[in-house]
Each structure stands twice: as structure tokens, then as C-alpha cells.
Write a protein that holds these residues in place. Structure first.
Motif, PDB file in Angstrom:
ATOM      1  N   ASP B 190      17.319   7.747 -11.479  1.00  0.00           N
ATOM      2  CA  ASP B 190      16.762   7.250 -10.215  1.00  0.00           C
ATOM      3  C   ASP B 190      15.669   6.219 -10.464  1.00  0.00           C
ATOM      4  OD1 ASP B 190      14.863   9.130 -11.166  1.00  0.00           O
ATOM      5  OD2 ASP B 190      14.130   9.520  -9.147  1.00  0.00           O
ATOM      6  N   ALA B 191      15.346   5.479  -9.410  1.00  0.00           N
ATOM      7  CA  ALA B 191      14.274   4.487  -9.477  1.00  0.00           C
ATOM      8  C   ALA B 191      13.653   4.364  -8.097  1.00  0.00           C
ATOM      9  CB  ALA B 191      14.818   3.135  -9.923  1.00  0.00           C
ATOM     10  N   TYR B 192      12.374   3.979  -8.062  1.00  0.00           N
ATOM     11  CA  TYR B 192      11.704   3.710  -6.783  1.00  0.00           C
ATOM     12  C   TYR B 192      10.835   2.480  -6.941  1.00  0.00           C
ATOM     13  CZ  TYR B 192       8.566   4.005  -2.784  1.00  0.00           C
ATOM     14  OH  TYR B 192       7.851   3.711  -1.647  1.00  0.00           O
ATOM     15  N   LEU B 193      10.951   1.581  -6.008  1.00  0.00           N
ATOM     16  CA  LEU B 193      10.088   0.400  -5.979  1.00  0.00           C
ATOM     17  C   LEU B 193       9.509   0.281  -4.581  1.00  0.00           C
ATOM     18  CD1 LEU B 193      12.318  -2.227  -7.818  1.00  0.00           C
ATOM     19  CD2 LEU B 193      10.217  -1.189  -8.704  1.00  0.00           C
ATOM     20  N   ARG B 194       8.268  -0.170  -4.517  1.00  0.00           N
ATOM     21  CA  ARG B 194       7.707  -0.442  -3.207  1.00  0.00           C
ATOM     22  C   ARG B 194       7.074  -1.815  -3.261  1.00  0.00           C
ATOM     23  NH1 ARG B 194       1.837   2.616  -2.678  1.00  0.00           N
ATOM     24  NH2 ARG B 194       0.824   1.357  -4.267  1.00  0.00           N
ATOM     25  N   PHE B 195       6.954  -2.411  -2.081  1.00  0.00           N
ATOM     26  CA  PHE B 195       6.256  -3.688  -2.007  1.00  0.00           C
ATOM     27  C   PHE B 195       4.964  -3.510  -1.233  1.00  0.00           C
ATOM     28  CE2 PHE B 195       5.059  -7.562   0.167  1.00  0.00           C
ATOM     29  CZ  PHE B 195       4.837  -8.369  -0.925  1.00  0.00           C
ATOM     30  N   ILE B 196       3.860  -3.977  -1.829  1.00  0.00           N
ATOM     31  CA  ILE B 196       2.575  -4.054  -1.126  1.00  0.00           C
ATOM     32  C   ILE B 196       1.971  -5.414  -1.453  1.00  0.00           C
ATOM     33  CG2 ILE B 196       2.098  -1.574  -1.032  1.00  0.00           C
ATOM     34  CD1 ILE B 196       0.335  -1.845  -3.499  1.00  0.00           C
ATOM     35  N   PRO B 197       1.153  -5.960  -0.558  1.00  0.00           N
ATOM     36  CA  PRO B 197       0.604  -7.303  -0.798  1.00  0.00           C
ATOM     37  C   PRO B 197      -0.350  -7.357  -1.982  1.00  0.00           C
ATOM     38  CG  PRO B 197       0.281  -6.628   1.496  1.00  0.00           C
ATOM     39  CD  PRO B 197       0.767  -5.432   0.745  1.00  0.00           C
ATOM     40  N   ARG B 198      -1.009  -6.248  -2.303  1.00  0.00           N
ATOM     41  CA  ARG B 198      -1.887  -6.229  -3.469  1.00  0.00           C
ATOM     42  C   ARG B 198      -1.215  -5.396  -4.543  1.00  0.00           C
ATOM     43  NH1 ARG B 198      -6.803  -2.590  -1.254  1.00  0.00           N
ATOM     44  NH2 ARG B 198      -7.588  -3.218  -3.263  1.00  0.00           N
ATOM     45  N   THR B 199      -1.897  -5.154  -5.651  1.00  0.00           N
ATOM     46  CA  THR B 199      -1.210  -4.448  -6.730  1.00  0.00           C
ATOM     47  C   THR B 199      -1.444  -2.936  -6.707  1.00  0.00           C
ATOM     48  OG1 THR B 199      -3.050  -4.908  -8.186  1.00  0.00           O
ATOM     49  CG2 THR B 199      -1.179  -6.402  -8.310  1.00  0.00           C
ATOM     50  N   ALA B 204       2.972   1.181   1.643  1.00  0.00           N
ATOM     51  CA  ALA B 204       4.189   0.395   1.439  1.00  0.00           C
ATOM     52  C   ALA B 204       4.534  -0.452   2.661  1.00  0.00           C
ATOM     53  CB  ALA B 204       5.355   1.339   1.130  1.00  0.00           C
ATOM     54  N   VAL B 205       4.871  -1.727   2.409  1.00  0.00           N
ATOM     55  CA  VAL B 205       5.486  -2.576   3.429  1.00  0.00           C
ATOM     56  C   VAL B 205       6.955  -2.152   3.539  1.00  0.00           C
ATOM     57  CG1 VAL B 205       6.143  -4.951   3.986  1.00  0.00           C
ATOM     58  CG2 VAL B 205       3.882  -4.473   3.016  1.00  0.00           C
ATOM     59  N   VAL B 206       7.552  -1.935   2.377  1.00  0.00           N
ATOM     60  CA  VAL B 206       8.891  -1.357   2.258  1.00  0.00           C
ATOM     61  C   VAL B 206       8.920  -0.574   0.944  1.00  0.00           C
ATOM     62  CG1 VAL B 206      11.371  -1.801   2.020  1.00  0.00           C
ATOM     63  CG2 VAL B 206       9.997  -3.309   3.455  1.00  0.00           C
ATOM     64  N   GLY B 228      11.932   3.440   2.781  1.00  0.00           N
ATOM     65  CA  GLY B 228      10.734   3.909   3.480  1.00  0.00           C
ATOM     66  C   GLY B 228      10.083   2.751   4.214  1.00  0.00           C
ATOM     67  N   ALA B 229       9.329   3.060   5.255  1.00  0.00           N
ATOM     68  CA  ALA B 229       8.507   2.099   6.018  1.00  0.00           C
ATOM     69  C   ALA B 229       9.315   1.101   6.842  1.00  0.00           C
ATOM     70  CB  ALA B 229       7.534   1.357   5.087  1.00  0.00           C
ATOM     71  N   ALA B 282      13.555  -5.225   2.134  1.00  0.00           N
ATOM     72  CA  ALA B 282      14.380  -4.025   1.936  1.00  0.00           C
ATOM     73  C   ALA B 282      15.626  -4.373   1.124  1.00  0.00           C
ATOM     74  CB  ALA B 282      14.777  -3.425   3.287  1.00  0.00           C
ATOM     75  N   SER B 283      16.225  -5.518   1.417  1.00  0.00           N
ATOM     76  CA  SER B 283      17.413  -5.957   0.681  1.00  0.00           C
ATOM     77  C   SER B 283      17.079  -6.206  -0.791  1.00  0.00           C
ATOM     78  CB  SER B 283      17.967  -7.228   1.331  1.00  0.00           C
ATOM     79  OG  SER B 283      18.927  -7.825   0.486  1.00  0.00           O
ATOM     80  N   VAL B 284      16.008  -6.936  -1.019  1.00  0.00           N
ATOM     81  CA  VAL B 284      15.629  -7.286  -2.399  1.00  0.00           C
ATOM     82  C   VAL B 284      15.269  -6.036  -3.201  1.00  0.00           C
ATOM     83  CG1 VAL B 284      13.910  -8.505  -3.802  1.00  0.00           C
ATOM     84  CG2 VAL B 284      14.884  -9.618  -1.774  1.00  0.00           C
ATOM     85  N   LEU B 285      14.467  -5.164  -2.593  1.00  0.00           N
ATOM     86  CA  LEU B 285      14.027  -3.965  -3.324  1.00  0.00           C
ATOM     87  C   LEU B 285      15.193  -3.025  -3.615  1.00  0.00           C
ATOM     88  CD1 LEU B 285      10.588  -2.798  -1.902  1.00  0.00           C
ATOM     89  CD2 LEU B 285      11.059  -4.221  -3.879  1.00  0.00           C
ATOM     90  N   THR B 286      16.140  -2.946  -2.677  1.00  0.00           N
ATOM     91  CA  THR B 286      17.310  -2.103  -2.903  1.00  0.00           C
ATOM     92  C   THR B 286      18.063  -2.583  -4.141  1.00  0.00           C
ATOM     93  OG1 THR B 286      17.516  -1.574  -0.567  1.00  0.00           O
ATOM     94  CG2 THR B 286      19.519  -1.355  -1.897  1.00  0.00           C
ATOM     95  N   GLN B 287      18.234  -3.894  -4.241  1.00  0.00           N
ATOM     96  CA  GLN B 287      18.974  -4.440  -5.391  1.00  0.00           C
ATOM     97  C   GLN B 287      18.212  -4.221  -6.698  1.00  0.00           C
ATOM     98  OE1 GLN B 287      20.824  -8.367  -4.620  1.00  0.00           O
ATOM     99  NE2 GLN B 287      20.022  -8.146  -2.541  1.00  0.00           N
TER     100      GLN B 287
END
Lengths: 163, 301
Positions: B190-199, B204-206, B228-229, B282-287
Motif C-alpha cells: 500500500d501507499a498513501y500520499l497527500r497534498f498540502i501547500p507547505r511541507t 490535506a487538500v487531497v 480523502g478531503a 486527486a487524479s495526480v495523487l492516485t496515479q
């Protein structure tokens, strides 16, 4: 510590920097207030009081926590380390010395939290990368500037502690 | 954050506290406390909510001294994660990193190091935030939530646990005891990635979690994708999973999975990003998350 609901003042015992303290506190007294007002250990600073700034960082049974988001009663019986326990006799802890030498303090208000977090970091990762330092300190960096001095202090402390 | 009860010191209002030593004692305490009782685990959400007046518990039932809730057990059957285990203990566990790398990364993203000293996966789930970092991972790993209450124990899939922002299936008097996750099958990761504007230190934005199983030829036998989000709760995206299943995780399959995530996302516009922006993320992070999970799965075959 109770298996029946309690209210009003409770006798709470903790060990702080190796010394035992017992004091009366309401169930919702925060650990930060307990340390400052009941134990008289005012080195732990209270900044935002909502878990954001990291100034109130202490260690509870080894783990660093935000003492403003922890009820004293819920850690009764625990071993707590605060900034007062870092220096031994008149000798600063290497992390404290490095903050002094590398100008890592600014006004100094948030420094107690930084010191405990850096101590925790260097115990876990003796030679951290800059990325690891920044990540570990992300719960302490707030809104001032001057972080380069702090980065330099952590690198310097890491070296000191290995020699 | 507005302090609604600023002026009166919330810490000095009448409140009771109890620290039960068993699940049965906690059930009793919650029953006695009625609707003013709340369970307290790490407290990193609850104490902020109590301070700002968002919640006003008058009986705190501390779940940090119940051995069952503080246990992290990994066996051939899988993971039993007590609801009160602190985040730091989870991501410092080498078996967790090896078996459930995505979930472990998600746990490591909760708050700061100091928050992780107290915060729990149980609390992350029960707080009901649509952006909770661990929830997409719990969904793709088919986690089961074991709940205790006066009627006894019941089991609810993580995918049905959260019912809306801040809302869960927990009934008055019930609380989460542990989360059970099956052992990963051969070739699964499994893997999990999230996007936030800072580090660091943000919400999570997504977030995108992927779990997949590859056979020895590198073909995807099973997959699960969760976001998520981007909706009132974290969501499973079956279209994205089926785009991956049967493929070798080639670019075309990844793009199809990304498109399915884009379509499934129902985000809102807010200060963290517009709805359209979130769909694209969401599309980018899923890939990316699928690629990361696939790389790990190849290492396990």
C-alpha cells in the motif's frame, strides 16, 4: 488516576526531572499549568495554548508531547522531563550550548520547546540531514524568523554529542 | 480560531474524570455519564475542541490506561491496533513499516512530532474529519473497527464508520476498541500520499491511498483506491481500482485510474483549493500513489 469518576481537586503525582511532585489540581488542569503553577517549574512556556506553537513541549515517559493539550491527571504517575532538567550542575546540555553559540534563540520564548524537541531528535537520529531537522522541528517553528541560527545550532549539537 | 467561551476558564468548569482499566469499566463509565460523557484518547483534537467551546464534555473517560486499547499486535493473521496507541509508537514500529508502509506513512503525517506522542489512529478516525490522513489507508486495507458498548461488541468496516463531517456510526455510550487489518497477501503493498501547500503541519487538500496485489508476472490481481478531503467522508473509488486490476500498471491504466478519481471526487471550494483543483490533484495523487504501491509490491514478489 481513578477507576471511579472524580471531580474537584485531585492529588496528582508525577516525577519531573527525577524529582517527585504531588499537588492538587482540577481534572482539566493542563500539564503545562500543572508544571508551571503547581510544581513551580516555569521553564515550560505556554504560547498558543491550542497545540500549534510547540513552546510547551515536554517529554512524558520519553515521548515529546504538547503539555497544553494534555491533562495533568491523564499522565499521573509518569516521568516528565522539562527544560529545567537539561543542564547538569552548571554545565549546559550540548543542545543548549549550541543554541547559545549559534544564536538559535531570538527572544527565547519558544526556546524551551525547541531544546526538548532537538534533544529528542538527536537521540533518535544522531546525524540528521537538514530535511530531517526541519521535519522534526515543524511542530516548533512558528511565525518568527531566524531559523538558520536554529538549523546551525542543531548541526553543531549533533557534532558535539558525537565526540 | 474563535474562542467562544473566552473569558470563563473552561479548565475550572465542573468536570469529572475517570480512567478505567478495562473495556467493561469504560462501558460502565460512559453509561453513567450520559450524553455529557466523552472518551479521551490522545486529546489532541478534543482538548482544542473543549477549549474553543465546540464540544463541552463534563465527564472525560480516559482510554489511555486500558491495556487492550494500548496494544499493537502483529501476527500471521494481521494487525490488531488498539484505539489508544500513540502515533509515534506506530510509525517507529519496523513491522508496521514493512507490512503496511502506506498506513504507516499516513500515521507519520498526523500533526507534529509532539502531537504524535499522544495522538491516535482511533482518534483520527473517530474525530470524523473528511481530511483525516489515516482514513483512506484504513479503507484500502479493509480495516474493521471493533466497537464496544453496553450492548456488547460490534464490528463495522472502516468504509462504513464515518457517516459525515464529524459524524460516525458510534452510538451514545459506544467507543472504538481497536482496528483490525488483515495480513497483506503475497505481492500486496500500500501507499498513501497527500497534498498540502507547505511541507509539514497542515491538513490535506487531497489524500490518496492505494493498495494493490501484483502476481509474479507483474499483473495487478487486486486493487483498492481511496481518497480523502474530496467528499464529506473519505471515499473508496471503485472505478479507479477496476482500471488498475488486470493491468501491468502501465501509463494508460494509471491514467484511467486517475480519471476515475477525478470523476469520483466531490470536493468543495475552500481556502485550501477550488473544487476543480482538488479533482485534478486527486487524479495526480492516485496515479503517483498507485505507482508507489506497485513498486513496493514488485519488491515483495
Amino acid at each position: 488516576m481513578s477507576t471511579k469518576p472524580v471531580e474537584g481537586l485531585q492529588a496528582i503525582s508525577v516525577t519531573v526531572n527525577g524529582e517527585d511532585y504531588t499537588a492538587l489540581a482540577e481534572p482539566r488542569m493542563l500539564l503545562s499549568d500543572f508544571l508551571r503553577h503547581e510544581c513551580g517549574l516555569t521553564g515550560t512556556h505556554v504560547g498558543c495554548e491550542q497545540g500549534v506553537c510547540g513552546a510547551c513541549t515536554v517529554r512524558v515517559d520519553g515521548a515529546i508531547v504538547r503539555s497544553c493539550l494534555t491533562f495533568a491527571i491523564s499522565v499521573a504517575g509518569s516521568k516528565i522531563d522539562t527544560v529545567e532538567g537539561m543542564a547538569k550542575a552548571n554545565e549546559l546540555h550540548p543542545v543548549q550550548a549550541a543554541f547559545q553559540e549559534e544564536h538559535g534563540l531570538q527572544c527565547g520564548f519558544c526556546t524551551p520547546g525547541f531544546l526538548l524537541t532537538v534533544q529528542d531528535l538527536l537521540e533518535k537520529i544522531p546525524s540528521p540531514t537538514d530535511q530531517e531537522i526541519r521535519e522534526h522541528l515543524s511542530g516548533n517553528v512558528c511565525r518568527c524568523t531566524g531559523y538558520q541560527g536554529i538549523m546551525a545550532a542543531v548541526r553543531s549539537a549533533a557534532q558535539k554529542m558525537q565526540t | 480560531m474563535p474562542l467562544e467561551n473566552e473569558g470563563e476558564d473552561w479548565r475550572m468548569l465542573d468536570a469529572q474524570y475517570i480512567s478505567p482499566r478495562s473495556v467493561a469499566e469504560a462501558v460502565e463509565a460512559l453509561k453513567g455519564g450520559g450524553k455529557d460523557a466523552m472518551v479521551l484518547a490522545g486529546g489532541t483534537d478534543l482538548l482544542v475542541q473543549a477549549r474553543t467551546g465546540l464540544r463541552d464534555p463534563r465527564l472525560y473517560v480516559d482510554l489511555k490506561r486500558i491495556p487492550d486499547l494500548m496494544a499493537l499486535d502483529i501476527s500471521s493473521k494481521g494487525l490488531h491496533l488498539g484505539a489508544s496507541v500513540p502515533a509515534a509508537q506506530i510509525f517507529e514500529n519496523e513491522d508496521m513499516k514493512a507490512l503496511y508502509p502506506g498506513l504507516t506513512e499516513a500515521v507519520d503525517l498526523i500533526g507534529s512530532t509532539q502531537i504524535q506522542g499522544r495522538a491516535t489512529v482511533g482518534g483520527n478516525l473517530c474525530n470524523g474529519s473528511p481530511a483525516a490522513d489515516t482514513v483512506p489507508s484504513l479503507l484500502v486495507l479493509e480495516a474493521i473497527c471493533v466497537i464496544a458498548g453496553s450492548e456488547g461488541e460490534r464490528r463495522v468496516p472502516a468504509s462504513e464508520f464515518t457517516t459525515g463531517p464529524g459524524e460516525t456510526v458510534l452510538r451514545p455510550g459506544e467507543f472504538l476498541v481497536r482496528i483490525e487489518i488483515p495480513a497483506p497477501s503475497k505481492g500486496a503493498a500500500d501507499a498513501y500520499l497527500r497534498f498540502i501547500p507547505r511541507t509539514e503541519m497542515d491538513i490535506a487538500v487531497v489524500g490518496a491511498a492505494v493498495s494493490l496485489t501484483l502476481d509474479s508476472s507483474g499483473c495487478c490481481e487486486a486493487a483498492s483506491v481511496a481518497l480523502g478531503a474530496v467528499a464529506p467522508t473519505a471515499i473508496l473509488v471503485e472505478g479507479a481500482a477496476s482500471a488498475l486490476i488486470g493491468s501491468t500498471l502501465d501509463e494508460a491504466a494509471l491514467e484511467r485510474a486517475g480519471s476515475a478519481a477525478y470523476e469520483a471526487a466531490q470536493p468543495i471550494d475552500d481556502k485550501r483549493g477550488t473544487a476543480e483543483y482538488r479533482r485534478r490533484v486527486a487524479s495526480v495523487l492516485t496515479q503517483r500513489s498507485a505507482r508507489m504501491a506497485a513498486e513496493r509490491a514488485r519488491g515483495r514478489n
